[in-house]
Scaffold this motif. Structure first.
Motif: not given
Ligand code: B12
Ligand code: SF4
Length: 518
Positions: A256, A434-437, A442, A446, A481-482, A484-485
């Motif tokens: 990224e 848009s990958r989460l975990l 990751d 979290v 994910r956004d 959380i960031t």
């Protein structure tokens, strides 16, 4: 062969000083990130790569390890910005007392050499691609200069692949590379064009791909392209982006990117599409002011070509988050600017805005103009959040500090930040990935965020984090994910702003009741 064996092996210790806390250091969330520092300073691995291989180089970033003052080295090199001034001088003094040859370079040395003369043994002004190897050759003969200045800007084709391998990479969140130096614009307050020039100089596509591959091999997933303006030369930027997009596609998008661009990126659909294709997820843009008179006065004419809000929203619609640089205290700013800035940043859906007070950095046209007008009260401390060295024109110093302190408070108040963050997440175009975990790391991340921002946090922080994440999960799960960031970043920004606000209050008290004259 014979000549080579005569070359003396020189031991070099390169130091980046500890960062004073700032907007960008994210100190308050480093434990959640499980890192010691967000970004390494790219100058150290670059200078290390410029060092001929027969010499030995050790890098020390004081942000991730202590400085070893007893190190066995012939030369100690120090880098740093104006904000590092105090620590640079302390480190230089300590090593000189121990009999080491101390050399210094980087933005502080380039912009304020007079502050270092007599306090280090050798000074490097401006870029060191040619001067550092020349110094080492001269050092070998025993006859070197006290100062090396690079007048003609080096070609970026001569800038080597930085020695990322010498960094303690696992201690950073993100690694940095550089594609271009210089910027074609002429903003009055800008020290970038003073130091790096107006002609954008770029590395070649193969050079950058080699750097990206080297970082990928080190297992890092985030890269900050630290250009003054990544799109200063659009043609070259597009060629690079197309190659990066291929590179990413072939490997399943492991990286990224973020970078710095001028706002005219919004006017070029092809450029935006290519940035998205290469997985650039965030850009930092110097918007500076919603007030046209303030933009005109500072020569920021590139931001006056269309509607500012529309431009920001176009970038966001391409899936790219905008972080902004904003400034208050232009001559055309009066006390109503603070409300205007606040409304703009809210409407623009920019959660992270580096809003600072105008400062005149040495050698800039702004510095010359204000000096001639008797409107400079000191030299800049290099951090626009805590002090301004200018006497404003459209309001008093007191009004500026008070209005600015209130503006910062409003911007990072839970409710206002949440509104911007939510609005961004609901309207932003889809990310490529848009990958989460995505990885095991990751999940650990979290877990730490949950611990620091919910379980061990104040009820307000816990509610803020949980409600932002829950609302996103309901309304736009792809943006989780956004969420959380952004929730995590708020923790640093909120606490940093409260700390800054207290510093500003002290200054405000001093302005209200100046110490009695003696
Ligand atoms: C990336 C970046 C950041 C990143 C990463 C910082 C980091 N850890 O490195 C982040 C976002 C964190 C950041 C934060 C800040 N930054 Co900043 N940042 C930059 C940026 C865009 C690129 C820096 C970079 O990596 N350049 C690439 C390297 C290779 O270039 P270089 O350092 O010039 O090195 C070359 C020569 O100078 C020389 N050299 C350098 N060091 C040495 C040492 C020796 C011994 C020798 C021989 C040669 C040498 O050799 C290199 C090759 O030619 C610059 C703009 C710029 N172009 O410099 C601003 C810049 C350095 N930042 C600046 C500022 C003001 C800040 C903040 C104070 C902003 C704020 N208020 O929060 C904070 C301070 C944070 C901190 N405490 O570290 C100013 C500094 C002004 C000054 N003259 O000191 C700059 C110039 C931008 C600007 N005009 O506003 N920044
Ligand atoms: S666009 Fe940014 S880097 Fe370029 S001159 Fe203006 S402030 Fe400096």
């Amino acid at each position: 062969m014979f000549a080579r064996s005569l070359v003396r092996r020189v031991k070099i210790y390169l130091v980046a000083p500890r960062n004073p806390e700032s907007f960008w250091t994210f100190d308050r969330i480093l434990p959640s990130l499980g890192k010691r520092c967000v970004f390494p300073n790219l100058s150290l691995p670059t200078v290390a790569a410029l060092t001929p291989p027969e010499h030995e180089v050790v890098l020390c970033d004081e942000n991730v390890e202590p400085v070893d003052f007893d190190v066995d080295a012939d030369i100690v090199g120090i880098t740093g910005y104006v904000v590092h001034k105090r620590r640079i001088l302390e480190i230089a003094g300590e090593f000189r007392r121990r009999g080491k040859l101390v050399v210094a370079g980087g933005p502080f040395a380039s912009l304020c050499p007079e502050e270092l003369r007599g306090r280090v043994d050798v000074l490097f002004l401006d870029e060191a691609e040619y001067t550092w190897p020349r110094f080492l050759r001269e050092y070998g003969t025993g006859h070197w200069q006290p100062e090396y200045r690079q007048d003609d800007k080096p070609s970026m084709l001569d800038s080597p692949l930085p020695r990322f391998d010498l960094l303690k990479v696992d201690r950073y969140r993100t690694l940095t590379i550089q594609f271009a130096r210089g910027c074609p614009y002429t903003c009055e307050f800008c020290d970038i064009i003073v130091m790096y020039g107006r002609r954008p100089r770029t590395k070649s596509v193969p050079q950058v791909l080699a750097e990206v591959s080297a970082i990928h091999r080190l297992g890092i997933g985030n890269i900050f392209v630290v250009d003054d303006n990544f799109i200063g030369n659009k043609r070259e930027a597009k060629a690079l982006l197309a190659a990066l997009a291929d590179w990413q596609r072939q490997r399943g998008y492991p990286l990224e990117f973020m970078t710095e661009v001028s706002l005219n990126v919004a006017q070029d659909d092809e450029l935006l599409a290519l940035m998205k294709a290469a997985n650039f997820t965030t850009v930092f843009v110097g918007i500076e002011s919603p007030r046209p008179a303030s933009l005109a006065e500072s020569g920021k004419t590139q931001n006056m070509r269309g509607d500012l809000l529309e431009a920001v929203h176009r970038i966001q619609a391409a899936g790219i988050e905008v972080m902004a640089g904003m400034i208050v205290g232009f001559d055309s700013d009066d006390a109503s600017i603070f409300d205007e800035q606040f409304r703009f940043i809210q409407d623009a859906r920019i959660p992270i805005s580096m809003t600072g007070m105008l400062n005149a950095m040495p050698r800039t046209p702004l510095h010359a103009r204000l000096k001639a007008a008797g409107r400079l009260i000191a030299e800049s401390v290099g951090d626009q959040f805590v002090f301004t060295n200018i006497v404003p024109r459209g309001m008093s110093r007191l009004e500026l500090y008070e209005g600015y302190r209130r503006l910062l408070g409003r911007l990072y108040a839970y409710r206002n930040y949440r509104r911007r963050a939510m609005a961004l997440m609901l309207t932003r175009g889809r990310h490529l990935q848009s990958r989460l975990l995505a990885e095991r790391a990751d999940i650990a991340l979290v877990g730490r965020i949950l611990w620091n921002c919910v379980l061990r946090a104040s009820p307000r922080r816990a509610w803020f984090t949980l409600s932002l994440v829950a609302e996103t999960a309901l309304r736009r799960p792809a943006a989780l994910r956004d969420a959380i960031t952004l929730a995590l970043m708020h923790k640093h920004l909120y606490e940093y702003m409260r700390h800054t606000s207290r510093r500003l209050e002290t200054l405000i008290r001093e302005i209200r009741t100046p110490p009695p004259a003696v």
